[in-house]
Design a protein around this motif. Structure first.
Motif, PDB file in Angstrom:
ATOM      1  N   ASP A 178       0.806  -1.217   0.000  1.00 28.26           N
ATOM      2  CA  ASP A 178       0.000   0.000   0.000  1.00 28.26           C
ATOM      3  C   ASP A 178       0.845   1.276   0.000  1.00 28.26           C
ATOM      4  O   ASP A 178       0.443   2.289  -0.562  1.00 28.26           O
ATOM      5  N   LEU A 182       0.455   4.690  -2.093  1.00 22.94           N
ATOM      6  CA  LEU A 182       0.189   5.990  -1.457  1.00 22.94           C
ATOM      7  C   LEU A 182       1.269   7.020  -1.807  1.00 22.94           C
ATOM      8  O   LEU A 182       0.974   8.204  -1.996  1.00 22.94           O
ATOM      9  N   PHE A 192      -4.708  17.661  -0.019  1.00 20.91           N
ATOM     10  CA  PHE A 192      -5.837  17.383   0.870  1.00 20.91           C
ATOM     11  C   PHE A 192      -5.528  17.867   2.286  1.00 20.91           C
ATOM     12  O   PHE A 192      -6.380  18.458   2.960  1.00 20.91           O
ATOM     13  N   LEU A 198      -8.039  20.070  11.171  1.00 19.19           N
ATOM     14  CA  LEU A 198      -7.370  19.656  12.407  1.00 19.19           C
ATOM     15  C   LEU A 198      -5.848  19.613  12.283  1.00 19.19           C
ATOM     16  O   LEU A 198      -5.331  19.101  11.340  1.00 19.19           O
TER      17      LEU A 198
ATOM     18  N   SER B  14     -15.777  12.970   4.609  1.00 25.53           N
ATOM     19  CA  SER B  14     -14.995  14.210   4.566  1.00 25.53           C
ATOM     20  C   SER B  14     -13.492  13.946   4.685  1.00 25.53           C
ATOM     21  O   SER B  14     -12.686  14.873   4.596  1.00 25.53           O
ATOM     22  N   HIS B  15     -13.111  12.704   4.893  1.00 29.92           N
ATOM     23  CA  HIS B  15     -11.686  12.376   5.011  1.00 29.92           C
ATOM     24  C   HIS B  15     -11.164  11.521   3.856  1.00 29.92           C
ATOM     25  O   HIS B  15     -10.025  11.078   3.885  1.00 29.92           O
ATOM     26  N   VAL B  16     -12.026  11.272   2.870  1.00 26.69           N
ATOM     27  CA  VAL B  16     -11.584  10.428   1.750  1.00 26.69           C
ATOM     28  C   VAL B  16     -10.762  11.276   0.771  1.00 26.69           C
ATOM     29  O   VAL B  16     -11.262  12.218   0.171  1.00 26.69           O
ATOM     30  N   VAL B  17      -9.490  10.915   0.643  1.00 27.24           N
ATOM     31  CA  VAL B  17      -8.586  11.622  -0.271  1.00 27.24           C
ATOM     32  C   VAL B  17      -8.787  11.099  -1.692  1.00 27.24           C
ATOM     33  O   VAL B  17      -8.686  11.833  -2.664  1.00 27.24           O
ATOM     34  N   HIS B  18      -9.065   9.800  -1.771  1.00 24.82           N
ATOM     35  CA  HIS B  18      -9.062   9.143  -3.068  1.00 24.82           C
ATOM     36  C   HIS B  18      -9.835   7.835  -2.950  1.00 24.82           C
ATOM     37  O   HIS B  18      -9.743   7.164  -1.924  1.00 24.82           O
ATOM     38  N   VAL B  26      -8.830   5.707   0.331  1.00 24.89           N
ATOM     39  CA  VAL B  26      -7.640   6.305   0.948  1.00 24.89           C
ATOM     40  C   VAL B  26      -8.151   7.366   1.914  1.00 24.89           C
ATOM     41  O   VAL B  26      -8.738   8.364   1.497  1.00 24.89           O
ATOM     42  N   PHE B  28      -7.712  10.088   5.016  1.00 26.95           N
ATOM     43  CA  PHE B  28      -6.748  10.961   5.682  1.00 26.95           C
ATOM     44  C   PHE B  28      -6.912  10.843   7.197  1.00 26.95           C
ATOM     45  O   PHE B  28      -8.029  10.804   7.708  1.00 26.95           O
ATOM     46  N   ASP B  30      -6.255  12.338  10.962  1.00 27.68           N
ATOM     47  CA  ASP B  30      -5.963  13.589  11.668  1.00 27.68           C
ATOM     48  C   ASP B  30      -5.023  13.402  12.853  1.00 27.68           C
ATOM     49  O   ASP B  30      -4.257  14.301  13.202  1.00 27.68           O
ATOM     50  N   ARG B  31      -5.143  12.271  13.513  1.00 32.85           N
ATOM     51  CA  ARG B  31      -4.344  12.037  14.726  1.00 32.85           C
ATOM     52  C   ARG B  31      -3.835  10.607  14.735  1.00 32.85           C
ATOM     53  O   ARG B  31      -4.624   9.662  14.619  1.00 32.85           O
ATOM     54  N   GLN B 121     -10.568  14.715  19.349  1.00 35.57           N
ATOM     55  CA  GLN B 121     -11.581  15.741  19.105  1.00 35.57           C
ATOM     56  C   GLN B 121     -12.714  15.193  18.232  1.00 35.57           C
ATOM     57  O   GLN B 121     -12.493  14.265  17.448  1.00 35.57           O
ATOM     58  N   CYS B 159      -2.055   8.706   5.639  1.00 34.52           N
ATOM     59  CA  CYS B 159      -3.282   8.094   5.110  1.00 34.52           C
ATOM     60  C   CYS B 159      -3.285   6.606   5.394  1.00 34.52           C
ATOM     61  O   CYS B 159      -2.244   6.010   5.641  1.00 34.52           O
ATOM     62  N   MET B 161      -5.392   2.910   3.975  1.00 33.57           N
ATOM     63  CA  MET B 161      -6.302   2.341   2.988  1.00 33.57           C
ATOM     64  C   MET B 161      -7.284   1.448   3.706  1.00 33.57           C
ATOM     65  O   MET B 161      -6.877   0.482   4.352  1.00 33.57           O
ATOM     66  N   PRO B 163     -11.308  -0.378   3.340  1.00 33.67           N
ATOM     67  CA  PRO B 163     -12.644  -0.519   2.761  1.00 33.67           C
ATOM     68  C   PRO B 163     -13.638   0.107   3.741  1.00 33.67           C
ATOM     69  O   PRO B 163     -13.474  -0.027   4.952  1.00 33.67           O
TER      70      PRO B 163
END
Lengths: 198, 471
Positions: A178, A182, A192, A198, B14-18, B26, B28, B30-31, B121, B159, B161, B163
């Motif tokens: 992966d 990526l 992105f 955040l 709202s976090h899907v990059v791809h 994919v 993203f 945050d923490r 958060q 990121c 991966m 499903p």
């Protein structure tokens, strides 16, 4: 970090007809202290395989010379519990390239796919047929074809299809991982990241 | 397609990059929280690839799994544990990651300190190489445990991966009975769904019972989501959440707070949004719970008898093997069984509220002579609160001592191991064979049940020791 390519596996199998095999059984926490991916196979199923004095438990399947092969066949809900990838490493390190069960825990399944061990989910009925075939003949061979997404009991010719998404299938077939993917879309990710609050 | 979205969909989408066709999303992150056991091979992977951590400022490291819970000021005796701790420190320094090691004031269990310092958060995506990362879902975050290959993935690219899991909502309606805690609610749900009943799903907990729960209670419930196989569990953020989060070290301040609040207030499941599966239980029917087998799904109301193999889901041989390991019989009552150890702590029940509950039972009583008790706070903040609130004095008067923060006997990677054959009542999360030490036998329960066992030396219904509140 590519790993071995997977195409067709034709081998005998090791049966473990127990349900809810959790990753603490696959490798207990006290054996997770290494800082390199080495030697985890020695402690695969440690407390089922060895007495507390380190002598082998004769009745455990991995200590029975009748059973060998590159496929581990487990009962339903295989790999539940802890996310430790060490469990998948231990399975791999012991020479298994495929685990067959009628149901897998999510994290264990993902970990296997990430290191080149193929998790094959079959119906409960087909799983029983596999166990029966091994019981009838420990040298019974099975064929797992990733390309055809099919597992076959060679003695009887019975087979069943299994699911895997195209992306992971491609990775396993080609030995890609992966991170390679990526890193190829790194610019998208960086773009992105700028928009995240955040 | 319906435009009505679940809480989970809002955060995930709202976090899907791809998106990969017929493959994973994919996502993203945050923490990213990191601990000493599941990270060294991931850092080694980065070195071998010759790449750096993409977002060290979104990555936080703490040591917890291996750490001793006494004499933390001394060098760690076990050379393998010491080496893992050293590797984490070196890796954190090398890549510029905040590191809260042994002796640091912020050191503690990763899922306890994350929320305490405001790293956790609402609306965030949070991962850690630990299955109990689901804890952070209590804040309306998508939080889940990952393997070491994925730890490397997140270090390298921020990121992962994945499903997209299916969605499940579990509603608990009504009011809980006296003496019934969030731990009991979670153990009840798992007993109903079994240890694999939510595999493949991400769960949202909803209903009055969760609305009136504290953040500590919500964390306990979300923490245990993995024990029914769920990828994670989450609860929509509300005033209780915002009140908890506000003013913590890493939470937004000033204008940034207002911006964050504008987003956080949109985080709920739209009326009419559909789930792949929806279950509803009556909270008033839940009793204090206890487990009797070797997975968290093998639990029941403390007054019940162990079910017969013929009456449970799954294979009878596995069930019988489990009871044989526990040295229990079908039809046994758990009440009155003599116990040897009590463990209060872990990312499940190592927070201040858990120590308050434990103290409420042991106050004015004495620890039973046959019981060894390990009381382990989840963090230094919890430890400080125990002292400030006078709980330590209550515990000491009753013959208990407090240890130092860490994962401790939950998984027995340090010296806190329950000896072979011994029976422990534990507030932790797993009763697997040997989980608390080779050959150990674990009964999972709430801090109230653990306290009742600690002072009576046997499995006891805590309600018998509690003063009924005036109606």
């Amino acid at each position: 970090m590519a790993y071995d390519k997977f195409n067709i596996l034709r081998t005998t199998a090791v049966p473990l007809p127990i349900e809810n095999v959790d990753t603490d059984q696959i490798i207990p926490a006290r054996f997770l202290k290494a800082t390199e991916r080495k030697g985890f196979g020695d402690n695969l199923f440690r407390d089922w395989r060895y007495n507390q004095d380190g002598t082998p438990k004769e009745d455990f399947v991995l200590n029975n010379p009748k059973y060998k092969g590159k496929i581990l066949v487990g009962g339903a809900n295989f790999g539940s519990g802890s996310s430790r990838e060490h469990a998948a490493w231990a399975v791999y390190d012991c020479g298994f390239r495929c685990v067959i069960s009628s149901f897998f825990a999510d994290i264990f399944r993902g970990n296997c796919l990430n290191i080149g061990v193929l998790p094959v989910q079959v119906s409960a009925e087909f799983l029983q047929k596999i166990f029966a075939a091994i019981e009838a003949d420990p040298n019974a061979e099975f064929e797992v074809s990733l390309e055809d997404q099919k597992v076959t009991i060679l003695a009887t010719g019975e087979s069943e299809p299994f699911d895997i998404n195209d992306y992971k299938k491609g990775n396993m077939t080609n030995g890609f991982d992966d991170i390679d993917y990526l890193l190829n879309i790194k610019e998208n990710i960086q773009e992105f990241a700028k928009s995240t609050p955040l | 397609m319906s435009t009505k979205k679940t809480l989970f969909d809002k955060v995930w989408d709202s976090h899907v990059v791809h998106q990969i066709e017929n493959g994973p999303d994919v996502l993203f992150i945050d923490r990213h929280m990191v601990h000493e056991v599941t990270s060294p091979v991931a850092f080694l992977g980065l070195k071998n690839r010759g790449i750096r951590v993409m977002h060290p400022e979104k990555t936080f490291a703490t040591a917890d799994h291996n750490t001793p819970t006494i004499n933390q000021h001394l060098p760690v005796e076990d050379p393998l544990s010491a080496n893992q701790l050293k590797m984490l420190e070196e890796n954190a320094n090398e890549y510029g990651i905040s590191y809260w090691g042994l002796g640091h004031e912020k050191n503690g269990i990763v899922h306890v300190v994350g929320p305490e310092y405001g790293i956790t958060q609402p609306g965030a995506t949070i991962v850690c190489g630990d299955s109990h990362t689901s804890t952070h879902g209590a804040f309306g975050a998508i939080a889940f445990g990952i393997g070491t290959s994925e730890v490397e993935m997140v270090l390298a690219t921020q990121c992962i991966m994945q499903p997209k899991p299916k969605s499940m909502r579990i509603n608990i309606t009504g009011d809980l009975q006296y003496g019934v805690t969030p731990k009991d609610v979670a153990l009840f749900i798992i007993s109903q769904l079994t240890t694999s009943g939510a595999t493949g799903y991400f769960v949202e907990y909803a209903g009055d019972v969760f609305k009136s729960m504290t953040m500590e209670g919500r964390m306990t419930v979300c923490n245990l989501s993995i024990e029914m196989g769920a990828r994670g569990g989450m609860i929509a953020p509300d005033e209780t959440t915002f009140h908890y989060v506000k003013g913590r070290e890493f939470t937004p301040k000033g204008e940034a707070w207002d911006t964050a609040m504008n987003y956080w207030q949109t985080l709920y499941t739209d009326e009419g949004a559909e789930f792949d599966k929806e279950l509803t239980f009556d909270g008033s029917q839940i009793e204090p719970m206890i487990t009797y087998g070797t997975n968290p799904g093998m639990g029941m109301g403390i007054s019940k008898d162990i079910p017969n193999a013929a009456d449970v889901q799954g294979g009878a041989s596995t069930y019988k093997k489990s009871l044989q390991y526990m040295k229990f019989g079908e039809g046994d009552s758990m009440i009155g069984k003599s116990i040897d150890f009590v463990f209060l702590g872990s990312c499940t029940n190592g927070r201040i509220e858990d120590f308050r509950a434990f103290a409420s039972i042991v106050k004015g009583k004495q620890k039973a002579d046959n019981v060894t008790a390990w009381l382990v706070p989840g963090s230094h903040q919890v430890e400080a609160a125990i002292k400030e609130e006078g709980i330590l004095a209550i515990l000491n008067d009753a013959g208990f001592e407090l240890r130092e923060p860490g994962c401790s006997a939950c998984l027995a990677m340090n010296d806190d191991k329950v000896p072979p054959g011994k029976l422990a009542v534990s507030t932790s999360n797993r009763n697997f064979e040997g989980r608390q030490g080779p050959g150990s036998r674990t009964l999972l329960a709430s801090p109230l049940v653990a306290a009742a066992a600690a002072v009576t030396g046997k499995v006891t219904d805590p309600r018998e020791l509690m003063e009924k509140e005036l109606a």
